[in-house]
Design a protein around this motif. Structure first.
Motif, PDB file in Angstrom:
ATOM      1  N   ASN A 116     -12.799 -24.093  -4.774  1.00  0.00           N
ATOM      2  CA  ASN A 116     -12.603 -24.512  -6.159  1.00  0.00           C
ATOM      3  C   ASN A 116     -12.366 -26.014  -6.302  1.00  0.00           C
ATOM      4  O   ASN A 116     -12.178 -26.506  -7.414  1.00  0.00           O
ATOM      5  N   ARG A 117     -12.410 -26.771  -5.164  1.00  0.00           N
ATOM      6  CA  ARG A 117     -12.309 -28.229  -5.261  1.00  0.00           C
ATOM      7  C   ARG A 117     -13.362 -28.949  -4.424  1.00  0.00           C
ATOM      8  O   ARG A 117     -13.622 -30.121  -4.652  1.00  0.00           O
ATOM      9  N   GLU A 118     -13.959 -28.256  -3.457  1.00  0.00           N
ATOM     10  CA  GLU A 118     -14.893 -28.916  -2.566  1.00  0.00           C
ATOM     11  C   GLU A 118     -16.171 -28.095  -2.428  1.00  0.00           C
ATOM     12  O   GLU A 118     -16.263 -26.963  -2.924  1.00  0.00           O
ATOM     13  N   ASP A 119     -17.151 -28.681  -1.730  1.00  0.00           N
ATOM     14  CA  ASP A 119     -18.416 -27.987  -1.504  1.00  0.00           C
ATOM     15  C   ASP A 119     -18.175 -26.683  -0.750  1.00  0.00           C
ATOM     16  O   ASP A 119     -17.283 -26.588   0.095  1.00  0.00           O
ATOM     17  N   GLY A 120     -18.992 -25.673  -1.054  1.00  0.00           N
ATOM     18  CA  GLY A 120     -18.853 -24.404  -0.378  1.00  0.00           C
ATOM     19  C   GLY A 120     -19.729 -23.342  -0.988  1.00  0.00           C
ATOM     20  O   GLY A 120     -20.519 -23.596  -1.909  1.00  0.00           O
ATOM     21  N   VAL A 121     -19.585 -22.132  -0.487  1.00  0.00           N
ATOM     22  CA  VAL A 121     -20.378 -20.989  -0.923  1.00  0.00           C
ATOM     23  C   VAL A 121     -19.434 -19.853  -1.280  1.00  0.00           C
ATOM     24  O   VAL A 121     -18.389 -19.660  -0.650  1.00  0.00           O
ATOM     25  N   ALA A 122     -19.795 -19.074  -2.305  1.00  0.00           N
ATOM     26  CA  ALA A 122     -19.001 -17.915  -2.698  1.00  0.00           C
ATOM     27  C   ALA A 122     -19.923 -16.797  -3.156  1.00  0.00           C
ATOM     28  O   ALA A 122     -20.985 -17.049  -3.730  1.00  0.00           O
ATOM     29  N   VAL A 123     -19.525 -15.572  -2.868  1.00  0.00           N
ATOM     30  CA  VAL A 123     -20.239 -14.389  -3.356  1.00  0.00           C
ATOM     31  C   VAL A 123     -19.235 -13.499  -4.069  1.00  0.00           C
ATOM     32  O   VAL A 123     -18.056 -13.455  -3.693  1.00  0.00           O
ATOM     33  N   GLY A 124     -19.694 -12.813  -5.108  1.00  0.00           N
ATOM     34  CA  GLY A 124     -18.770 -11.994  -5.867  1.00  0.00           C
ATOM     35  C   GLY A 124     -19.451 -10.869  -6.613  1.00  0.00           C
ATOM     36  O   GLY A 124     -20.675 -10.820  -6.734  1.00  0.00           O
TER      37      GLY A 124
END
Length: 234
Positions: A116-124
């Motif tokens: 929620n503040r830096e680059d990254g990946v999320a799945v939901g």
């Protein structure tokens, strides 16, 4: 117009409250395809929307390190489809539908560290609800073609239900100042009004070498959509 004004007011309050708590708030523009699964053929049409989205950590403590998040988003999404009805060898009749919905989605998300503040990946994945503000369709069964408003309710004389709900799957790519995302919506509600669903059986007709086979069952209309989105942090 009053419904749209109330919707925009709710979205403004939503973003203001989250901004006070210093949570990231994004403006999200979505576009893709949407259709209806029905006993007659329904072709996909262009879908688009404008929403507000945020990221809420579920793990207490350092929110920047949280890997389990809620990613609620709400806004106005327009969907559409072409409902075609074939009659023997005659050119199919068509109805070109366009819906304007207030949508709220609450996916539970597994994210990379500091997402929620830096680059990254999320799945939901998580539930969503659509409330139809209004809708219109062009009917080519008439000559000349007619354009009419969709009637909502639970009567046989109405076109469809105003409420839609289902399960949404999403993938998010976080970058500095924004996100890219993909979302697939699987509608679970039968949008055919209850009275009409009872009175209008779903029918499949197929030809064989020995004649015609007909299969009947309850009428069913459900939504499917796939959306690509770009989000910009406020």
């Amino acid at each position: 117009m009053q419904k749209i004004f109330l919707t925009l007011t709710c979205l403004f309050v939503f973003s203001f409250v989250l901004a006070q708590k210093k949570q990231p708030v994004f403006v999200k523009a979505s576009f893709g395809s949407s259709n209806i699964h029905y006993y007659n053929k329904a072709d996909s049409k262009f879908a688009y929307g404008l929403e507000l989205e945020t990221l809420l950590p579920l793990i207490p403590g350092n929110s920047n390190a949280s890997r389990l998040l809620l990613a609620p988003h709400a806004g106005i999404v327009s969907t559409g489809y072409d409902a075609n009805r074939k009659m023997m060898l005659i050119k199919p009749f068509q109805r070109h539908f366009r819906m304007y919905n207030f949508t709220a989605h609450l996916p539970l998300t597994i994210a990379s560290k500091n997402f929620n503040r830096e680059d990254g990946v999320a799945v939901g994945a998580g539930p969503y609800v659509h409330y139809a503000l209004f809708g219109r369709y062009k009917n080519t069964e008439d000559y000349p073609d007619t354009k009419e408003s969709i009637q909502f309710g639970e009567k046989a004389s109405d076109d469809r239900s105003r409420i839609d709900y289902g399960l949404g799957l999403k993938l998010m790519l976080r970058m500095k100042g924004g996100m890219f995302g993909f979302q697939y919506n699987y509608g679970l509600n039968n949008l055919i009004p209850a009275d009409r669903a009872d009175a209008t059986p779903q029918t499949y007709v197929g030809s064989t070498s020995t004649g015609t086979l007909t299969f009947s069952g309850p009428a069913k209309m459900a939504t499917r959509s796939f959306l690509f989105s770009m989000s910009f942090e406020l």
